[in-house]
Design a protein around this motif. Structure first.
Motif, mmCIF file in Angstrom:
data_model
loop_
_atom_site.group_PDB
_atom_site.id
_atom_site.type_symbol
_atom_site.label_atom_id
_atom_site.label_comp_id
_atom_site.label_asym_id
_atom_site.label_seq_id
_atom_site.Cartn_x
_atom_site.Cartn_y
_atom_site.Cartn_z
ATOM 1 N N ALA A 125 3.263 15.362 46.319
ATOM 2 C CA ALA A 125 4.453 15.246 47.157
ATOM 3 C C ALA A 125 4.590 13.849 47.734
ATOM 4 C CB ALA A 125 4.409 16.275 48.284
ATOM 5 N N GLU A 126 3.440 13.235 48.066
ATOM 6 C CA GLU A 126 3.474 11.900 48.665
ATOM 7 C C GLU A 126 3.883 10.833 47.657
ATOM 8 O OE1 GLU A 126 3.174 11.043 51.676
ATOM 9 O OE2 GLU A 126 2.458 12.879 52.603
ATOM 10 N N VAL A 127 3.483 11.009 46.392
ATOM 11 C CA VAL A 127 3.736 9.949 45.410
ATOM 12 C C VAL A 127 4.773 10.337 44.378
ATOM 13 C CG1 VAL A 127 1.391 9.111 45.660
ATOM 14 C CG2 VAL A 127 1.918 10.687 43.803
ATOM 15 N N GLY A 128 5.182 11.607 44.344
ATOM 16 C CA GLY A 128 6.019 12.076 43.253
ATOM 17 C C GLY A 128 7.506 12.009 43.488
ATOM 18 N N ILE A 129 7.944 11.611 44.700
ATOM 19 C CA ILE A 129 9.370 11.514 44.958
ATOM 20 C C ILE A 129 9.944 10.332 44.198
ATOM 21 C CG2 ILE A 129 11.082 11.109 46.770
ATOM 22 C CD1 ILE A 129 9.134 12.406 48.723
ATOM 23 N N ALA A 130 11.068 10.558 43.525
ATOM 24 C CA ALA A 130 11.677 9.500 42.724
ATOM 25 C C ALA A 130 12.043 8.322 43.605
ATOM 26 C CB ALA A 130 12.927 10.032 42.029
ATOM 27 N N ARG A 131 11.701 7.123 43.170
ATOM 28 C CA ARG A 131 11.982 5.919 43.931
ATOM 29 C C ARG A 131 12.592 4.855 43.020
ATOM 30 N NH1 ARG A 131 7.176 7.949 45.853
ATOM 31 N NH2 ARG A 131 7.042 8.184 48.122
ATOM 32 N N PRO A 132 13.405 3.976 43.585
ATOM 33 C CA PRO A 132 13.930 2.868 42.788
ATOM 34 C C PRO A 132 12.802 1.957 42.328
ATOM 35 C CG PRO A 132 15.140 3.132 44.865
ATOM 36 C CD PRO A 132 13.920 3.994 44.950
ATOM 37 N N THR A 133 13.090 1.144 41.334
ATOM 38 C CA THR A 133 12.091 0.227 40.791
ATOM 39 C C THR A 133 11.616 -0.763 41.846
ATOM 40 O OG1 THR A 133 13.077 0.425 38.604
ATOM 41 C CG2 THR A 133 11.621 -1.445 38.982
ATOM 42 N N LEU A 134 12.582 -1.323 42.596
ATOM 43 C CA LEU A 134 12.223 -2.267 43.638
ATOM 44 C C LEU A 134 11.877 -1.518 44.921
ATOM 45 C CD1 LEU A 134 15.006 -4.953 43.097
ATOM 46 C CD2 LEU A 134 12.617 -5.041 42.340
ATOM 47 N N PRO A 135 10.907 -2.015 45.665
ATOM 48 C CA PRO A 135 10.533 -1.318 46.897
ATOM 49 C C PRO A 135 11.685 -1.295 47.885
ATOM 50 C CG PRO A 135 9.498 -3.488 46.782
ATOM 51 C CD PRO A 135 10.107 -3.235 45.435
ATOM 52 N N VAL A 136 11.868 -0.178 48.519
ATOM 53 C CA VAL A 136 12.935 0.007 49.492
ATOM 54 C C VAL A 136 12.315 0.291 50.844
ATOM 55 C CG1 VAL A 136 14.895 1.432 50.170
ATOM 56 C CG2 VAL A 136 14.561 0.851 47.760
ATOM 57 N N LYS A 137 12.833 -0.370 51.869
ATOM 58 C CA LYS A 137 12.315 -0.153 53.220
ATOM 59 C C LYS A 137 13.247 0.708 54.061
ATOM 60 C CE LYS A 137 9.627 -4.433 53.433
ATOM 61 N NZ LYS A 137 9.384 -5.691 54.195
ATOM 62 N N ARG A 138 14.566 0.585 53.808
ATOM 63 C CA ARG A 138 15.512 1.344 54.620
ATOM 64 C C ARG A 138 16.698 1.779 53.777
ATOM 65 N NH1 ARG A 138 17.792 -1.577 59.503
ATOM 66 N NH2 ARG A 138 18.046 -3.262 58.001
ATOM 67 N N TYR A 139 17.214 2.963 54.120
ATOM 68 C CA TYR A 139 18.438 3.467 53.513
ATOM 69 C C TYR A 139 19.486 3.646 54.609
ATOM 70 C CZ TYR A 139 15.902 4.688 49.215
ATOM 71 O OH TYR A 139 15.165 4.652 48.067
#
Length: 242
Positions: A125-139
């Motif tokens: 659950a901690e690592v499996g959430i889909a994320r953009p290629t570039l690191p994101v800090k805020r939405y």
């Protein structure tokens, strides 16, 4: 073998608590024990645990009450131990936030397997959430801000809105996948630890709590909507903020 795993065993029966703690230590875990909820609460204030094995029938405060506190305030996964095997009792335990339920008498090897499964699901659950290629800090969405580094939700007025671990995970999944309909099972797989798939209505509770924090009228939500017969989806466009 458990590696760098700190477990808390809470049971008032010494003939169960101490042999179980010894068995878990033989499997490599670091184990602390408590005879009741008061001792457990004191330990939880002093130390961080990876998982709690918690007997329901405790003297004084019940295990269900302690489990609810842990779920709402701390987020540590819990496996309940009980002599009550009925489906109603299992549902009651899981609805307080437990991740799994083991009926006494039990085989310690089965409990070890269940602990491993809960911890494995937590890691996913901690690592499996889909994320953009570039690191994101805020939405940003609808004048709200979700800060991933601080795990903080900021309202349009700039007020910090407290999020429990389960609420943060759910909101992050939705924000990172806007306009996507997720079934309850899918949301549980991505946000929870443990054998909760058979009780998928537990995700409804998390949605309800998020709506109370996000929506001006939780009864008529415009951000977190229900896809009738399917699940839930996030309606707002989401921007990546610098």
């Amino acid at each position: 073998m458990f590696t760098n795993t700190h477990l808390l065993v809470v049971d008032d029966h010494q003939d169960i608590r101490d042999p179980l703690a010894a068995y878990l230590r033989r499997h490599g875990a670091r184990v602390s024990t408590a005879v009741d909820a008061d001792v457990a609460r004191a330990l939880l204030l002093q130390q961080a645990f990876d998982l709690i094995v918690l007997d329901i029938m405790l003297p004084g405060e019940s295990g269900l009450s302690l489990c609810k506190h842990v779920y709402e305030e701390i987020g540590t996964p819990v496996i309940l131990l009980t002599a009550m095997a009925s489906a109603a009792n299992r549902v009651a335990g899981l609805e307080t936030g437990a991740d799994d339920y083991v009926v006494k008498p039990f085989d310690p090897s089965e409990l070890v397997a269940r602990i491993r499964t809960v911890l494995r699901r937590l890691q996913r659950a901690e690592v499996g959430i889909a994320r953009p290629t570039l690191p994101v800090k805020r939405y940003g969405f609808d004048n709200w801000t979700l800060d991933l580094e601080k795990r903080e939700l900021l309202s349009p007025a700039g007020e910090s809105i407290p999020l429990k671990t389960s609420e943060y995970r759910l909101l992050r999944v939705l924000v990172e996948n806007p306009h996507t309909v997720f079934t309850r099972d899918q949301l549980l797989d991505m946000t929870t630890e443990g054998f909760t798939h058979s009780f998928d209505r537990s995700i409804d509770t998390q949605v309800s709590r998020l709506r109370k924090k996000l929506e001006s009228d939780p009864r008529r939500p415009h951000l977190l909507k229900t896809a009738w017969g399917n699940g839930y989806f996030f309606t707002s466009d989401v921007k990546v903020l610098a």
